[in-house]
Motif scaffolding. Structure first.
Motif, PDB file in Angstrom:
ATOM      1  N   UNK A 158       0.831  -1.203   0.000  1.00  0.00           N
ATOM      2  CA  UNK A 158       0.000   0.000   0.000  1.00  0.00           C
ATOM      3  C   UNK A 158       0.865   1.253   0.000  1.00  0.00           C
ATOM      4  N   UNK A 159       1.933   1.247   0.778  1.00  0.00           N
ATOM      5  CA  UNK A 159       2.809   2.416   0.862  1.00  0.00           C
ATOM      6  C   UNK A 159       3.525   2.680  -0.465  1.00  0.00           C
ATOM      7  N   UNK A 160       3.830   1.620  -1.203  1.00  0.00           N
ATOM      8  CA  UNK A 160       4.482   1.797  -2.500  1.00  0.00           C
ATOM      9  C   UNK A 160       3.613   2.611  -3.459  1.00  0.00           C
ATOM     10  N   UNK A 161       2.298   2.443  -3.326  1.00  0.00           N
ATOM     11  CA  UNK A 161       1.382   3.143  -4.226  1.00  0.00           C
ATOM     12  C   UNK A 161       0.977   4.516  -3.719  1.00  0.00           C
ATOM     13  N   UNK A 162       1.317   4.818  -2.475  1.00  0.00           N
ATOM     14  CA  UNK A 162       0.866   6.073  -1.870  1.00  0.00           C
ATOM     15  C   UNK A 162       1.586   7.269  -2.469  1.00  0.00           C
ATOM     16  N   UNK A 163       0.861   8.371  -2.619  1.00  0.00           N
ATOM     17  CA  UNK A 163       1.434   9.601  -3.184  1.00  0.00           C
ATOM     18  C   UNK A 163       1.421  10.770  -2.195  1.00  0.00           C
ATOM     19  N   UNK A 164       0.964  10.519  -0.973  1.00  0.00           N
ATOM     20  CA  UNK A 164       0.890  11.579   0.016  1.00  0.00           C
ATOM     21  C   UNK A 164       2.221  11.880   0.660  1.00  0.00           C
ATOM     22  N   UNK A 165       2.327  13.065   1.242  1.00  0.00           N
ATOM     23  CA  UNK A 165       3.523  13.412   2.019  1.00  0.00           C
ATOM     24  C   UNK A 165       3.409  12.937   3.460  1.00  0.00           C
ATOM     25  N   UNK A 166       2.198  12.536   3.849  1.00  0.00           N
ATOM     26  CA  UNK A 166       1.962  11.926   5.156  1.00  0.00           C
ATOM     27  C   UNK A 166       1.263  10.592   4.921  1.00  0.00           C
ATOM     28  N   UNK A 167       1.760   9.556   5.573  1.00  0.00           N
ATOM     29  CA  UNK A 167       1.151   8.229   5.499  1.00  0.00           C
ATOM     30  C   UNK A 167       0.498   7.929   6.838  1.00  0.00           C
ATOM     31  N   UNK A 168      -0.752   7.495   6.806  1.00  0.00           N
ATOM     32  CA  UNK A 168      -1.471   7.132   8.023  1.00  0.00           C
ATOM     33  C   UNK A 168      -1.924   5.686   7.885  1.00  0.00           C
ATOM     34  N   UNK A 169      -1.329   4.803   8.670  1.00  0.00           N
ATOM     35  CA  UNK A 169      -1.709   3.394   8.664  1.00  0.00           C
ATOM     36  C   UNK A 169      -2.838   3.196   9.670  1.00  0.00           C
ATOM     37  N   UNK A 170      -3.902   2.553   9.232  1.00  0.00           N
ATOM     38  CA  UNK A 170      -5.075   2.341  10.076  1.00  0.00           C
ATOM     39  C   UNK A 170      -5.489   0.881   9.980  1.00  0.00           C
ATOM     40  N   UNK A 171      -5.693   0.233  11.102  1.00  0.00           N
ATOM     41  CA  UNK A 171      -6.203  -1.132  11.096  1.00  0.00           C
ATOM     42  C   UNK A 171      -7.705  -1.129  10.840  1.00  0.00           C
ATOM     43  N   UNK A 172      -8.186  -2.227  10.289  1.00  0.00           N
ATOM     44  CA  UNK A 172      -9.592  -2.301   9.889  1.00  0.00           C
ATOM     45  C   UNK A 172     -10.553  -2.311  11.075  1.00  0.00           C
ATOM     46  N   UNK A 173     -10.076  -2.634  12.264  1.00  0.00           N
ATOM     47  CA  UNK A 173     -10.961  -2.646  13.431  1.00  0.00           C
ATOM     48  C   UNK A 173     -10.965  -1.318  14.178  1.00  0.00           C
ATOM     49  N   UNK A 174     -10.429  -0.282  13.553  1.00  0.00           N
ATOM     50  CA  UNK A 174     -10.359   1.051  14.167  1.00  0.00           C
ATOM     51  C   UNK A 174     -11.412   1.961  13.532  1.00  0.00           C
TER      52      UNK A 174
END
Length: 375
Positions: free
Chosen positions: A127-143
């Motif tokens: 997912x991070x490889x495809x990201x284009x943002x200057x900030x990455x926010x990882x979120x789990x599906x149960x959040x």
């Protein structure tokens, strides 16, 4: 007779020392909750934010999680990348339906991790490889995020000048087993980790982070090697922070109580298996270190409580200090203080059992999660 008297004196000395340690830990907890980084008020985010969501068999959770992310306020430029890790349920179909109505959502269909990777680290990396943002926010599906959670998390990252912040969500604990064990997560870093020193220090041992909600500067993430650098780590969140530190960055766990909520495990069996998959690694993958950690907690919080039952005043002081630390933590993190905090010695015993179970399964090669063996 003399030997017996010496043994009793040694036990009493151990109880007094353990109680004194429990008092110090309670005081440190109170200080830490005052120094804990808290997100500033929300303000509009000018930069592009990429929310990265690894998911495997999350059909029951993915809908509410995605809806909350897409309802974010204050983030004008948002992309959401969901990596479906070869789910066997309807997770991918549900994401596809959302993506059809919202162009901000992109679904990646994964085939599972290659050799040397764990499922979550591989999903996050892709997912991070495809990201284009200057900030990455990882979120789990149960959040489930609050509407202003993303904006406030980004503001915290930028205002502090840190490279990684991990706003720790409010933990929902429902059943008896959950209420006994789950509060130890936030208690552990508030009680035992000097947070302000940890965010400045490059030392790996002074690291705490939670992968449920993790906000990182994209450039710092890539300098650290991203999830590729921690591909085989079962505690990938802490390992990622350590990788950021090795690359010259800084980060810390922060207060996410008002930003997000999660029920990490549902029921005793899921909680048991969830902790068993990872606790063996909490001591750096060394049996002696894990035993030392559990032994220390037992000395500080179980021995005084046991002595208090036999009339020891020092033991009672130690027991009450342990309870006080749990109450302070609960009030700071939105948890339930009473009567749960009174069971703190039992919580420590449960943690010891789960750690032993984790090592046993690790030794036998039977650790698994979501239908996959963890090797």
């Amino acid at each position: 007779m003399a030997a017996r008297g010496a043994a009793r004196a040694g036990v009493r000395a151990g109880v007094r020392a353990g109680a004194a340690g429990a008092v110090l830990v309670a005081a440190h907890t109170a200080v830490n909750t005052r120094l804990w980084r808290r997100p500033p008020p929300a303000r509009p985010v000018a930069e592009r934010v990429s929310v990265l969501l690894p998911a495997r068999d999350e059909a029951a959770m993915i809908g509410p999680c995605l809806a909350a992310v897409l309802a974010a306020t204050g983030v004008r430029d948002l992309e959401v990348i969901v990596h479906d890790d070869a789910s066997t349920d309807a997770t991918a179909d549900l994401v596809t339906a959302v993506a059809a109505t919202d162009p901000r959502v992109v679904l990646q269909r994964g085939q599972g991790p290659p050799g040397g990777w764990l499922g979550k680290t591989h999903a996050c990396a892709r997912a991070a490889e495809a990201a284009t943002g200057t900030v990455l926010v990882f979120v789990d599906a149960d959040v489930t995020l609050a509407p202003d959670a993303l904006a406030r998390a980004v503001a915290l990252l930028r205002d502090t000048g840190l490279d990684l912040v991990s706003p720790y969500p409010r933990q929902e604990a429902v059943g008896l087993a959950e209420r006994l064990v789950q509060p130890l997560l936030q208690w552990s870093f508030l009680a035992l980790l000097p947070l302000r020193a940890a965010e400045r220090s490059p030392r790996p041992s002074l690291s705490a982070a939670g992968g449920q909600l993790l906000c990182v500067d994209a450039a710092a993430y890539r300098r650290a090697g991203g999830h590729s650098a921690v591909r085989a780590e079962v505690l990938e969140d802490i390992a990622l922070l350590r990788a950021v530190k090795r690359a010259g960055g800084r980060g810390v766990v922060a207060d996410g109580t008002r930003l997000a909520a999660t029920r990490m495990y549902t029921g005793a069996a899921e909680l048991r298996d969830g902790y068993a998959k990872s606790l063996w690694a909490a001591g750096g993958g060394r049996v002696a270190a894990s035993a030392g950690q559990v032994g220390l907690l037992g000395w500080l919080f179980v021995l005084p409580a046991a002595a208090a039952l036999r009339g020891s005043r020092a033991g009672l002081v130690g027991y009450l200090a342990g309870v006080a630390g749990r109450v302070v933590t609960a009030r700071a993190t939105g948890g339930r203080a009473w009567p749960d905090a009174t069971a703190h010695p039992l919580s420590i015993c449960a943690l010891g059992w789960l750690t032993a179970l984790s090592w046993w399964r690790h030794h036998r090669g039977t650790l698994s999660w979501k239908g996959r063996l963890l090797r």
